[in-house]
Design an enzyme around this catalytic site. Structure first.
Site, short mmCIF file in Angstrom:
data_model
loop_
_atom_site.label_atom_id
_atom_site.label_comp_id
_atom_site.label_asym_id
_atom_site.label_seq_id
_atom_site.Cartn_x
_atom_site.Cartn_y
_atom_site.Cartn_z
N PRO A 286 7.79 -7.90 3.32
CA PRO A 286 7.17 -7.01 2.31
C PRO A 286 5.71 -7.36 2.07
O PRO A 286 5.33 -8.53 2.12
CB PRO A 286 7.98 -7.30 1.04
CG PRO A 286 9.10 -8.21 1.43
CD PRO A 286 8.71 -8.86 2.72
N CYS A 360 -23.03 6.77 0.59
CA CYS A 360 -23.57 8.04 1.06
C CYS A 360 -22.57 8.80 1.93
O CYS A 360 -22.77 8.96 3.14
CB CYS A 360 -24.86 7.79 1.83
SG CYS A 360 -26.00 6.82 0.84
N GLU A 361 -21.49 9.21 1.36
CA GLU A 361 -20.45 9.99 2.04
C GLU A 361 -19.79 10.86 0.98
O GLU A 361 -19.45 10.37 -0.10
CB GLU A 361 -19.33 9.06 2.58
CG GLU A 361 -19.76 8.01 3.55
CD GLU A 361 -19.59 8.44 5.00
OE1 GLU A 361 -18.98 9.50 5.26
OE2 GLU A 361 -20.09 7.70 5.86
N1 LLP Z 1 5.42 -5.54 8.67
C1 LLP Z 1 4.71 -4.82 9.58
C2 LLP Z 1 4.94 -5.02 11.02
C3 LLP Z 1 3.77 -3.88 9.12
O1 LLP Z 1 3.08 -3.17 10.00
C4 LLP Z 1 3.57 -3.71 7.73
C5 LLP Z 1 2.58 -2.74 7.23
C6 LLP Z 1 4.32 -4.50 6.84
C7 LLP Z 1 5.24 -5.40 7.36
C8 LLP Z 1 4.17 -4.41 5.36
O2 LLP Z 1 4.59 -3.17 4.86
P1 LLP Z 1 4.66 -2.91 3.26
O3 LLP Z 1 5.72 -3.81 2.66
O4 LLP Z 1 3.32 -3.23 2.71
O5 LLP Z 1 5.00 -1.48 3.15
N2 LLP Z 1 -3.10 0.53 4.71
C9 LLP Z 1 -1.96 1.35 4.40
C10 LLP Z 1 -0.65 0.63 4.67
C11 LLP Z 1 -0.50 0.19 6.12
C12 LLP Z 1 0.78 -0.56 6.36
C13 LLP Z 1 0.83 -1.10 7.73
N3 LLP Z 1 1.92 -1.97 7.99
C14 LLP Z 1 -2.06 1.81 2.94
O6 LLP Z 1 -3.04 1.48 2.28
O7 LLP Z 1 -1.20 2.53 2.44
#
Ligand code: LLP
Length: 432
Positions: A286, A360-361
């Protein structure tokens, strides 16, 4: 206003009278002491979120790995390491962070679709728990590098289960069209190849279907698909010791109602038990759910501009500090740190503003059509900003990255100083 105000992050985030507090610290005081833009994270909220997972796993074989891409500040990492958590990393840089806080590399899973040889060598040398391998060429490279180092690399294959996590397309990763993982239909063949390679020891299977998932069903679908594969793989005499379900739950930004960690984990164990697989070791990675609502971004109102079509509230935080609105059209709560006095004629009545930064966007916005009673000099808090915020910050427009403060039960500490412009170009030189 106080009664209707929605504060994801409660009870750690609280309105007391006119003032917004995080983990017992008045946010306006921090903004005055450290300047803005300023990230503030509650250690209490992070610990509570981590413990919700840990307690649900209690008594079962498991390893919990915080996906540090969500927020990789060393003080944040130390908070989770102190609770016994391992880490999910996706780069050599993230591995160095684990080592920098003295955490145990044997609790690290190394994910990522493109690992460089130098990163793999370093991970082999320090002894990570498992490489989450995403393709056959990566497997071959890993075997070669491990053999050359006189090691055997523990691996899990990231299988793309082809389930729809029903989240934003940019953060949905478990569909056939995504770049991630080995296709479900090819997984058995790749496992057989892995078992034959000298530098590889198969230990697990993993998947990651997406982020900001707010229902349990996609996890259970993915688990079903993985368990079908486990049966097929083990029929070839290849033992699967652990199942890694990837990232954690989504969080409440506005009106989402994700299940809590306990509900998710209990459903997963019920599925494993139901299929006679309750003895398996379970891993989870997580990120967002541990830190997202533990953090806020504080920003000062610089200028207000009333236009013909829109009113703009220009603040000193921008898309380089927090790119989620620009990148995913993400909605984050924005509230004043200090509510105005309704009896004071100097305090403007609420008006509808687009809250935008100085970059600037036109895509540089933090919130659109927000009703806010604010004036220049006032402080705003962008909520749910603990995850994928500072960790995605850039220096666009030569804007130094924000400072970061951690708060815990009334106390606070600066955990990253504000960058200086000189630091930004320290690695550059002119060429005459
Ligand atoms: N494990 C892997 C292999 C992942 O690619 C990710 C997130 C996680 C765990 C963690 O997932 P979470 O528990 O945070 O859902 N930048 C985007 C989110 C990209 C997530 C990419 N992978 C945003 O701001 O919503």
């Amino acid at each position: 206003m106080t009664g209707q105000e929605r504060l994801p992050g409660a009870p750690f985030l609280q309105r007391r009278g006119a003032e917004l507090f995080l983990d017992g610290v008045r946010l306006a005081d921090l903004a005055r002491a450290h300047g803005t833009p300023l990230y503030v994270y509650s250690r209490g909220a992070m610990r509570a979120a981590a413990n919700a997972y840990s307690q649900a796993f209690d008594g079962r074989p498991h390893l919990l790995c915080y996906a540090m891409k969500a927020n990789s500040n060393l003080a944040v990492l130390k908070t989770f390491a102190d609770l016994g958590w391992g880490f999910d990393i996706v780069s050599g840089g993230e591995l160095e962070r684990v080592l920098a806080i003295g955490a145990d590399p044997a609790k690290v899973v190394f994910s990522g679709v493109g690992k460089r040889a130098a990163e793999i060598r370093r991970a082999l040398a320090v002894g990570v728990h498992c490489f989450n391998v995403e393709s056959e060429p990566e497997l071959e490279l890993l075997s070669t590098l491990a053999s050359a180092a006189g090691k055997v690399a523990a691996i899990s294959l990231r299988v793309n289960p082809d389930v729809d996590a029903q989240t934003h397309p940019y953060i949905s990763t478990g569909l056939k069209g995504n770049k991630f993982g080995v296709a479900h239909g090819q997984a058995v063949a790749v496992y057989r190849r892995a078992a034959a390679l000298p530098g590889i020891a198969v230990v697990g299977i993993d998947c990651h279907i997406g982020s900001q998932i707010t229902t349990i069903a996609p996890y259970l679908d993915a688990l079903d698909r993985l368990l079908d594969l486990v049966t097929q793989i083990e029929a070839h005499g290849i033992a699967i010791q652990h199942i890694d379900l990837g990232g954690g739950l989504g969080i409440t930004y506005t009106d989402e109602t994700p299940p809590d960690a306990g509900e998710l984990v209990r459903s997963v164990w019920a599925k494993l038990d139901g299929r006679g697989q309750g003895h398996r070791k379970l891993l989870m990675e997580p990120g967002r759910s541990l830190v997202g609502n533990a953090g806020v971004l504080l920003t000062e109102v610089l200028v207000q501009k009333r236009g013909e079509a829109k009113n703009f509230c220009i603040v000193d935080a921008a898309m380089n500090d927090l790119v989620r609105p620009a990148m995913y059209q993400a909605w984050l709560g924005i509230v004043p740190c200090t509510l105005g006095d309704p009896a004071d004629p100097a305090d403007m009545p609420g008006q509808v503003w687009d809250v935008v930064g100085p970059v600037c966007e036109s895509g540089d916005w933090l919130g659109r059509d927000r009703e806010l009673a604010v004036k220049p000099g006032d402080l705003l808090a962008v909520l749910s900003a603990g995850a994928y915020a500072m960790s995605m910050a850039s220096n666009y427009n030569t804007r130094p990255r924000a400072a970061e403060v951690m708060v815990d039960n009334g106390a606070s500490a600066l955990v990253r100083h504000r960058e200086t412009a000189a630091e930004l170009f320290a690695g550059e030189q002119t060429w005459t």
